[in-house]
Scaffold this motif. Structure first.
Motif, mmCIF file in Angstrom:
data_model
loop_
_atom_site.group_PDB
_atom_site.id
_atom_site.type_symbol
_atom_site.label_atom_id
_atom_site.label_comp_id
_atom_site.label_asym_id
_atom_site.label_seq_id
_atom_site.Cartn_x
_atom_site.Cartn_y
_atom_site.Cartn_z
ATOM 1 N N ASP A 79 9.144 23.829 -0.047
ATOM 2 C CA ASP A 79 8.223 23.101 0.254
ATOM 3 C C ASP A 79 6.783 23.574 0.531
ATOM 4 O OD1 ASP A 79 8.431 23.564 2.701
ATOM 5 O OD2 ASP A 79 8.665 21.349 3.149
ATOM 6 N N VAL A 80 6.584 24.843 0.297
ATOM 7 C CA VAL A 80 5.284 25.423 0.438
ATOM 8 C C VAL A 80 5.154 26.729 -0.467
ATOM 9 C CG1 VAL A 80 3.689 26.996 2.111
ATOM 10 C CG2 VAL A 80 5.467 24.995 2.800
ATOM 11 N N PHE A 125 1.319 22.361 -0.264
ATOM 12 C CA PHE A 125 2.089 21.754 0.597
ATOM 13 C C PHE A 125 2.963 20.216 0.156
ATOM 14 C CE2 PHE A 125 -1.072 24.177 2.810
ATOM 15 C CZ PHE A 125 -0.489 24.877 3.696
ATOM 16 N N ARG A 180 1.714 15.144 -1.263
ATOM 17 C CA ARG A 180 1.254 16.607 -1.514
ATOM 18 C C ARG A 180 0.015 16.863 -0.815
ATOM 19 N NH1 ARG A 180 -1.947 16.099 -5.735
ATOM 20 N NH2 ARG A 180 -1.533 14.170 -7.225
#
Length: 281
Positions: free
Chosen positions: A202-203, A236, A243
């Motif tokens: 998620d990064v 992110f 987001r």
């Protein structure tokens, strides 16, 4: 910078691998080829800061609120309104101003011609039109109309781990001064390259390089100045529906027409930054 990101991506642990990319929002000053799925609706808040001109104090903030809709396959519509805040003092050629005001409205259409799942690369054409009552650079009261045409390409350079994007843009603008009736036209053309890599599912981190040329006249009649911007970007995925994208860019090189200075701080700023928050609903 982009080579360094690619090197880091190549040695990241296999745990960083996840599903494929959705490049619609992972870049800062650029766009990817993805446009979303049919029926998607998103609210987006985009804050852009531009800082430092040729002397004096220059700070400009633009806050744009946008509604994004995907009414048909490969087609996205975005409606937006913006507000501007300025702190200008002692900048050559600019009136001193310290003000905040509603700036204007915009509409953005995007159509994806090629998808990465079926073609060697993704390709999308974006056409955005805006109407402003406050000049984006000087904060003067104007009647300004601009259009930005972008052709965006992207490709996963390391499957599920690193993606690269290329944008080619043309942005003509027509401006009229209500008080004097004076009118002017200008245009900006640009080429931008970005690379993003997953460090966690998620990064994403990466960077963007943008080369811009500004002209007097919408037909690229006379070169006014040029600049090269370089900076990092981070994305992110805060939750399933939210987001955040953050990017910062500095003018690494520039040249104003008729000047030997190493930067063009007349047509462009020394630093630019952008923060984008999105909510899917």
């Amino acid at each position: 910078m982009c080579a360094a990101v690619a090197g880091v991506a190549a040695v990241l642990p296999l745990a960083a691998y996840a599903e494929g990319f959705d490049t619609e929002h992972i870049f800062g000053f650029m766009i990817g080829s993805d446009v979303g799925e049919v029926g998607e609706r998103e609210f987006q808040s985009q804050t852009t800061g531009r800082f430092a001109k040729d002397g004096g104090r220059y700070r400009a903030l633009n806050q744009e609120m946008e509604l994004e809709l995907v009414p048909a396959p490969n087609f996205r519509v975005e409606l937006g309104t913006s507000f501007g805040a300025y702190d200008i003092n002692g900048v050559p050629g600019f009136d001193d101003r310290r003000q905040s005001a509603w700036q204007g409205v915009s509409v953005d259409f995007r159509y994806r011609f090629l998808g990465r799942e079926a073609a060697p690369f993704g390709m999308t054409v974006a056409l955005a039109t805006r109407a402003n009552r406050i000049d984006e650079t000087t904060a003067a009261a104007v009647r300004s109309y601009g259009t930005e045409l972008i052709v965006a390409f992207d490709r996963e350079v390391i499957p599920n781990l690193a993606v690269a994007a290329l944008n080619v843009s043309y942005e003509p603008e027509w401006t009229r001064m209500p008080r004097t009736g004076a009118a002017e036209q200008d245009a900006t053309v640009g080429v931008a390259f970005g690379l993003m890599a997953k460090v966690k599912p998620d990064v994403l981190i990466g960077g963007e390089v943008r080369y811009l040329r500004k002209y007097d006249g919408i037909g690229l009649d006379e070169l006014s100045g040029q600049a090269l911007f370089v900076g990092p970007t981070a994305y992110f995925q805060l939750s399933e529906r939210t987001r955040l994208t953050a990017t910062w860019s500095v003018q690494a090189w520039g040249q104003r027409a008729g000047s030997n200075a190493a930067l063009d701080l007349v047509n462009f700023e020394r630093q630019q930054a952008r923060l984008v928050y999105g909510l899917n609903f």
